[in-house]
Structure formats: structure tokens, C-alpha cells
Write an enzyme that holds these catalytic residues in place. Structure first.
Site, PDB file in Angstrom:
ATOM      1  N   LYS A  23       0.832  -1.217   0.000  1.00  0.00           N
ATOM      2  CA  LYS A  23       0.000   0.000   0.000  1.00  0.00           C
ATOM      3  C   LYS A  23       0.866   1.266   0.000  1.00  0.00           C
ATOM      4  O   LYS A  23       0.615   2.185  -0.763  1.00  0.00           O
ATOM      5  CB  LYS A  23      -0.918   0.025   1.234  1.00  0.00           C
ATOM      6  CG  LYS A  23      -1.929  -1.115   1.294  1.00  0.00           C
ATOM      7  CD  LYS A  23      -2.901  -0.957   2.453  1.00  0.00           C
ATOM      8  CE  LYS A  23      -2.253  -0.968   3.833  1.00  0.00           C
ATOM      9  NZ  LYS A  23      -1.630  -2.248   4.227  1.00  0.00           N
ATOM     10  N   ARG A 171      11.263  -0.430  10.660  1.00  0.00           N
ATOM     11  CA  ARG A 171      10.190  -0.176  11.618  1.00  0.00           C
ATOM     12  C   ARG A 171      10.235  -1.150  12.785  1.00  0.00           C
ATOM     13  O   ARG A 171      10.505  -2.334  12.594  1.00  0.00           O
ATOM     14  CB  ARG A 171       8.827  -0.287  10.916  1.00  0.00           C
ATOM     15  CG  ARG A 171       8.439   0.989  10.209  1.00  0.00           C
ATOM     16  CD  ARG A 171       7.229   0.827   9.352  1.00  0.00           C
ATOM     17  NE  ARG A 171       6.112   0.122   9.989  1.00  0.00           N
ATOM     18  CZ  ARG A 171       4.925  -0.036   9.424  1.00  0.00           C
ATOM     19  NH1 ARG A 171       4.702   0.471   8.219  1.00  0.00           N
ATOM     20  NH2 ARG A 171       3.970  -0.676  10.029  1.00  0.00           N
ATOM     21  N   ARG A 182      -0.415  -8.518  13.274  1.00  0.00           N
ATOM     22  CA  ARG A 182      -0.959  -7.489  12.362  1.00  0.00           C
ATOM     23  C   ARG A 182      -1.829  -8.141  11.290  1.00  0.00           C
ATOM     24  O   ARG A 182      -2.855  -7.590  10.892  1.00  0.00           O
ATOM     25  CB  ARG A 182       0.192  -6.677  11.750  1.00  0.00           C
ATOM     26  CG  ARG A 182       0.834  -5.737  12.776  1.00  0.00           C
ATOM     27  CD  ARG A 182       2.194  -5.238  12.349  1.00  0.00           C
ATOM     28  NE  ARG A 182       2.151  -4.417  11.153  1.00  0.00           N
ATOM     29  CZ  ARG A 182       3.215  -4.144  10.413  1.00  0.00           C
ATOM     30  NH1 ARG A 182       4.405  -4.626  10.734  1.00  0.00           N
ATOM     31  NH2 ARG A 182       3.093  -3.391   9.347  1.00  0.00           N
TER      32      ARG A 182
HETATM   33  P1  AMP Z   1       0.843   0.840   8.930  1.00  0.00           P
HETATM   34  O1  AMP Z   1       1.999   1.778   8.788  1.00  0.00           O
HETATM   35  O2  AMP Z   1      -0.328   1.218   8.097  1.00  0.00           O
HETATM   36  O3  AMP Z   1       1.256  -0.606   8.750  1.00  0.00           O
HETATM   37  O4  AMP Z   1       0.349   0.970  10.447  1.00  0.00           O
HETATM   38  C1  AMP Z   1       1.211   0.646  11.527  1.00  0.00           C
HETATM   39  C2  AMP Z   1       0.406   0.467  12.797  1.00  0.00           C
HETATM   40  O5  AMP Z   1      -0.273   1.699  13.107  1.00  0.00           O
HETATM   41  C3  AMP Z   1      -0.702  -0.567  12.723  1.00  0.00           C
HETATM   42  O6  AMP Z   1      -0.240  -1.887  12.969  1.00  0.00           O
HETATM   43  C4  AMP Z   1      -1.664  -0.060  13.801  1.00  0.00           C
HETATM   44  O7  AMP Z   1      -1.179  -0.372  15.091  1.00  0.00           O
HETATM   45  C5  AMP Z   1      -1.565   1.438  13.628  1.00  0.00           C
HETATM   46  N1  AMP Z   1      -2.557   1.961  12.636  1.00  0.00           N
HETATM   47  C6  AMP Z   1      -2.314   2.565  11.440  1.00  0.00           C
HETATM   48  N2  AMP Z   1      -3.446   2.936  10.834  1.00  0.00           N
HETATM   49  C7  AMP Z   1      -4.452   2.550  11.666  1.00  0.00           C
HETATM   50  C8  AMP Z   1      -5.874   2.623  11.587  1.00  0.00           C
HETATM   51  N3  AMP Z   1      -6.502   3.165  10.516  1.00  0.00           N
HETATM   52  N4  AMP Z   1      -6.583   2.139  12.629  1.00  0.00           N
HETATM   53  C9  AMP Z   1      -5.984   1.599  13.717  1.00  0.00           C
HETATM   54  N5  AMP Z   1      -4.656   1.475  13.835  1.00  0.00           N
HETATM   55  C10 AMP Z   1      -3.882   1.946  12.825  1.00  0.00           C
END
Ligand code: AMP
Length: 228
Positions: A23, A171, A182
Site C-alpha cells: 500500500k 520499523r 498485524r
Molecule cells: P501501517 O503503517 O499502516 O502498517 O500501520 C502501523 C500500525 O499503526 C498498525 O499496525 C496499527 O497499530 C496502527 N494503525 C495505522 N493505521 C491505523 C488505523 N486506521 N486504525 C488503527 N490502527 C492503525
């Protein structure tokens, strides 16, 4: 109505898919190709954690465990960012919404400004490949360009192809153990949104196990179609 505000129907696109589906990579490419603003709630939350804001302090442990941050925190962060001037040119949402409550909040937010979702694009991948994809990825601390140990290494080890920076970051939640959690959170809470957007006639599925450029070409075609 005070008549002073003319709602602008800028494009709003959503990228759906499990962690590791690509994404972020694809959103960055679409941002450049279509003049849209990439809006990643993961990036916004990581910035809040780094800045030590109250929301960041609440989110930190949840993110490290691979769980979803509470809807109220994420919706507030998203609403603030969406209200900034640059988003008027159109946005590509990467990692939001992740729950039905968030999807409904987004619908309400957009309706209030005369906007709507142009497309929700589901990146279709196989779970089994996601752990390898995620555990090998890193980004340049200087410009944010994304890389992968096996699939997209830097041309010169440790040096960013784009800006020449040498500070590479991984990360904290990109470990094999956290990825499993996740993925579980994705299937339990986010995957139902595929049906949600299908019901609204807004869903497009794009196979996303192939080469990055090939997937980007397919996404470009979809985005061109829904934004013109
Ligand atoms: P990402 O960078 O999109 O993989 O997000 C990393 C982490 O941020 C996720 O594993 C969640 O803990 C949190 N996170 C990001 N976006 C959301 C969302 N829309 N709702 C809830 N948690 C989120």
C-alpha cells in the site's frame, strides 16, 4: 448555508490490503503520477509517537504489539490531516479505514464537505508471502524511499538510490512476531471492509503479487478511470 464555501469534489481513493501488500509503495507512486496526497495513518501515528503527543503516547504500545489503535484516536488524526490545505487536490488513503467504525466516520466526514469515495482498491495478495515481504523492508531516513533486502535492494549497499542518504531505518513493528498479529488484526477487523465497499459499488480488486511496476501500471489505469 453561508455560501462562502464551495465544496470541491477532489478525488478520494482508498488502498485496502494486509500489511506488506504494498500500500505504501503504491500510494507513493500514485501520489507522484496523479498529483494526489498520500495519507498514511501509520505514518501519522509514528510521527505522533516520535513527537510524544498524548495520542502518540496512547498508541505506542498498541502499535508495538501489532494491534489496532483505537478508532477515536485514528479518526481524530485523520480528520485533522484531511482538513489541511494540500488535501484539497485529492487524497489516497493508505491504511485507513481499518474498521467499519472508521469507514462510517470517513463517509460522514466526506459527506459534510460534498466529497465521496471514488474507489476502494483492494490489493490482493497471499498471506504466506507477507512475512518475508515485511521483515526485509527498510526506508531511507533522508527521503523516505522504500527498499527491500531481496525484492528492491539499494544499488550500492547502505546508500539511497534517490537522495544518496546513508541512514536506513527499519520499523519497530516489522518483525516476524508482530507481523502475525498485524495479519490477524487485518483479517478480523479490516478485511470486512472489502464487502463494505463492494456493497457501495466502489470496490476494485487488483492482483498484487507481481512486480512493483506492473502493479503500479494496473493501479494507474484504475485511478485514471475513476478520477476523470
Ligand atoms: P501501517 O503503517 O499502516 O502498517 O500501520 C502501523 C500500525 O499503526 C498498525 O499496525 C496499527 O497499530 C496502527 N494503525 C495505522 N493505521 C491505523 C488505523 N486506521 N486504525 C488503527 N490502527 C492503525
Amino acid at each position: 448555508m453561508d455560501g462562502s464555501k464551495t465544496p470541491v469534489a477532489a478525488p478520494v481513493l482508498i488502498l485496502l490490503g494486509p500489511p506488506g501488500a504494498g500500500k505504501g509503495t503504491q500510494a507513493r507512486m500514485l501520489e507522484e503520477a496523479h498529483g494526489l496526497v498520500q495519507l498514511s495513518t501509520g505514518d501519522l501515528l509514528r510521527a505522533a509517537v516520535a513527537a510524544g503527543t498524548p495520542a502518540g503516547q496512547r498508541a505506542k504500545a498498541v502499535m508495538e504489539a501489532g494491534d489496532l489503535v483505537s478508532d477515536d484516536i485514528v479518526i481524530a488524526i485523520l480528520r485533522d490531516r484531511l482538513g489541511e490545505a494540500d488535501c484539497a487536490q485529492g487524497v489516497i488513503l493508505d491504511g485507513f479505514p481499518r474498521t467499519t467504525v472508521q469507514a462510517q466516520a470517513l463517509d460522514a466526514l466526506l459527506a459534510a464537505t460534498g466529497q465521496r469515495i471514488n474507489a476502494a482498491i483492494s490489493l490482493e495478495v497471499e498471506d504466506a508471502a507477507m512475512v518475508e515481504r515485511i521483515s526485509g523492508r527498510f526506508t531511507c531516513g533522508g527521503c523516505g524511499e522504500g527498499y527491500h533486502d531481496s525484492f528492491k535492494p539499494t544499488a550500492k549497499p547502505g546508500v539511497c538510490d534517490t537522495c544518496g542518504g546513508t541512514e536506513m531505518k527499519r520499523r519497530a513493528d516489522d518483525t516476524a512476531e508482530t507481523v502475525a498479529q498485524r495479519l490477524e488484526a487485518y483479517h478480523a477487523q479490516t478485511a470486512p471492509l472489502i464487502t463494505y465497499y463492494q456493497g457501495k459499488g466502489a470496490l476494485t480488486r487488483v492482483p498484487a503479487m507481481g512486480a512493483i511496476d506492473q502493479i503500479a501500471a494496473e493501479l494507474n489505469a484504475v485511478v485514471s478511470q475513476v478520477t476523470t
